[in-house]
Design an enzyme around this catalytic site. Structure first.
Site: not given
Length: 133
Positions: A44, A7
């Site tokens: 997030e 990621h």
């Protein structure tokens, strides 16, 4: 053994503003939002862009701009459409750098937090072929 890219995490000042940016420019699909919970360093959100996991976390914007960037591949015939998307959000587009013929066209632009992105209409194979001429 490395099996691939897991990621990319970007620190952003405004999660909602960056969500709009990612969805409008990259057709990102939001797959998770922590809401008011904090499981990591801060609030997030997770997105998928062409199967790539992108994480944005709330925090301070980058103070300086650099040439460090994330490049996404697009088709050459889509370039003008993407440039219009970028302009519609008021993003700063950098002047095109000089390129050799056959390298593929690119557009570079900054997000709200000074991250530099590139949309590139070319492949590694095309670039290597051109550079080895």
């Amino acid at each position: 053994m490395i099996s691939g890219l897991s990621h990319i995490t970007l620190i952003v000042k405004d999660l909602n503003k960056t969500t709009t940016f990612l969805e409008e420019i990259f057709d990102a699909e939001e797959i998770y939002s922590s809401g008011d919970d904090t499981f990591s360093l801060s609030k997030e959100k997770f997105f998928l862009i062409a199967g790539l996991w992108i994480c944005i976390m709330e925090g301070e914007s980058l103070q300086e701009r650099t040439y460090n960037h994330i490049a996404f591949q697009i088709q050459a015939e889509e370039m003008d459409e993407y440039i219009e998307r970028i302009k519609s959000l008021g993003m700063e587009i950098k002047p095109e750098r000089s390129r050799v013929k056959g390298e593929g066209r690119s557009v570079y632009f900054y997000d709200y937090d000074n991250h530099l992105f590139e949309l590139h209409a070319g492949t590694l194979e095309e670039r290597l072929k051109r550079y080895h001429k």
